[in-house]
Design an enzyme around this catalytic site. Structure first.
Site, short mmCIF file in Angstrom:
data_model
loop_
_atom_site.label_atom_id
_atom_site.label_comp_id
_atom_site.label_asym_id
_atom_site.label_seq_id
_atom_site.Cartn_x
_atom_site.Cartn_y
_atom_site.Cartn_z
N GLY A 88 0.66 -1.20 0.00
CA GLY A 88 -0.10 -0.16 -0.21
C GLY A 88 0.80 1.74 0.15
N GLY A 90 2.33 2.88 -2.77
CA GLY A 90 2.14 3.02 -3.66
C GLY A 90 3.15 3.25 -4.93
N SER A 91 3.68 1.23 -4.84
CA SER A 91 4.86 1.24 -5.95
C SER A 91 4.76 1.79 -7.47
CB SER A 91 5.50 -0.02 -5.18
OG SER A 91 4.82 -0.86 -5.75
N SER A 92 3.33 1.25 -8.03
CA SER A 92 2.69 1.41 -9.48
C SER A 92 2.08 2.51 -9.56
CB SER A 92 1.34 0.22 -9.46
OG SER A 92 0.22 0.21 -8.94
N ALA A 94 3.79 5.15 -8.00
CA ALA A 94 6.13 5.20 -8.75
C ALA A 94 5.94 5.55 -9.45
CB ALA A 94 6.30 5.22 -7.16
N ASP A 139 -2.09 8.60 -4.92
CA ASP A 139 -1.05 7.58 -4.92
C ASP A 139 -0.29 8.39 -6.14
OD1 ASP A 139 -2.35 6.07 -3.21
OD2 ASP A 139 -1.17 3.99 -3.75
#
Ligand code: PMV
Length: 329
Positions: A88, A90-92, A94, A139
């Site tokens: 959770g 927010g890697s996608s 980023a 995000d």
């Protein structure tokens, strides 16, 4: 070759209530996604292997929007993450933001002229497509703008309005107003310790759980409004650098989220372990797994206390820089 990066995020206040039109605030964190892009003579490659679109839906959605449609040549893409995966953070988002910046730079946009609201828009649309139509812009806006970002259904006077984002979800148009919260220098006196439970937070399931609760007990909408009020108070405290009040607002958010049934034993254990050395602590994001955060002036001690009850930790300042080009040649 271009190397770009964008930060992960965590939600400081307002998760779940934001689904019902209340404001939410996220801060960019020091852990980043790094993306390198290079023209390839060996066809499309990702991390040195042939590009499997199904394994990389976010990258595929970005390339379709910004590169392949305009006849862009095959690229070799490498993605490195400092973030806990599926936590959770927010890697996608980023990835989408860093890829957008890198592609623009490959096509000639100078590093200091990146069009941030355009990047945030494309990244949001790509994330929504990759996730099957649902994604709030919190995000992708935080990964792009950095610092602290407030998202609400309406323009809020507490923060500096930046742009409007909209999206069609299930045939209905949903609109968000995206703002930046200016952080004073004194904010750097405190750190965030992020504690990961080791299990992913099932966002869709937790959002559905809250929807079911509100449908069975409509009077509980008062708790959603309370989270909105705490978020507004916490945002004012944040922009004034009043760390004590930020911590109190975080604690109050956690209590209200517990009442909505989205915390769990692992998150509560980490929050309780962090509290003696912290100004405030709460779950962050969807809950039911995922991460908690603690605001503290003793990050090492707080991290140790969270680790003693089984959490994996990372320490960050509140509000890291947004998307940027690291190097290009
Ligand atoms: O799973 P995360 O960290 O991206 O957080 C989800 C936040 C919610 O408010 C629960 C859902 C949403 O779409 O805003």
């Amino acid at each position: 070759m271009v190397l770009s990066s964008a930060p992960g995020k965590c939600i400081l206040f307002g998760e779940h209530a934001v689904v019902y039109g209340q404001p939410a605030v996220a801060v960019a964190i020091d852990a980043r996604i790094q993306v390198s892009l290079e023209e390839s003579d060996s066809g499309w490659l990702i991390d040195g292997m042939s590009f499997d679109k199904q394994r990389h839906p976010h990258l595929d959605a970005m390339l379709k929007r910004m590169w392949t449609g305009d006849g862009g040549r095959p690229l070799s893409v490498n993605i490195e993450s400092e973030l806990f995966g599926a936590a959770g953070l927010g890697s996608s988002a980023a990835i989408c933001s860093a890829v957008a910046a890198g592609l623009l730079n490959l096509r000639g946009t100078p590093a200091d002229e990146l069009p941030l609201s355009g990047i945030a828009t494309t990244a949001h649309l790509a994330e929504a497509e990759a996730q099957g139509g649902r994604a709030s812009p919190i995000d992708t806006s935080t990964a792009t703008l950095g610092g602290a970002v407030l998202v609400s259904d309406k323009k809020e006077t507490l923060a500096d309005w930046q742009y409007t984002r909209d999206l069609r979800i299930d045939g209905q148009r949903r609109t968000w107003e995206v703002h930046k919260v200016e952080l004073p220098q004194s904010i750097s006196e405190a750190s965030l310790v992020i504690g990961f439970s080791g299990r992913p937070g099932p966002t869709a399931q937790m959002v559905a759980k809250v929807a079911a609760l509100l449908s069975n007990e409509p009077e509980r909408m008062a708790d959603i409004e309370r989270i909105g009020n705490v978020t507004r108070a916490g945002t004012t405290a944040l922009s004034l650098g009043n760390l004590q009040a930020v911590g109190i607002a975080m604690n109050e958010c956690h209590r209200l989220l517990q009442g909505l049934g989205v915390s769990d034993d692992d998150l509560d254990r980490m929050v309780d372990a962090a509290l003696p050395s912290s100004l405030g602590a709460k779950l962050t994001g969807a809950g039911g797994g995922g991460c908690m955060i603690a605001l503290t002036t003793e990050p090492r001690r707080t991290a140790e206390e969270i680790e003693l009850v089984g959490g994996r930790t990372m320490v960050s300042r509140l509000g890291a820089p947004g998307v940027r080009i690291e190097t290009s040649d």
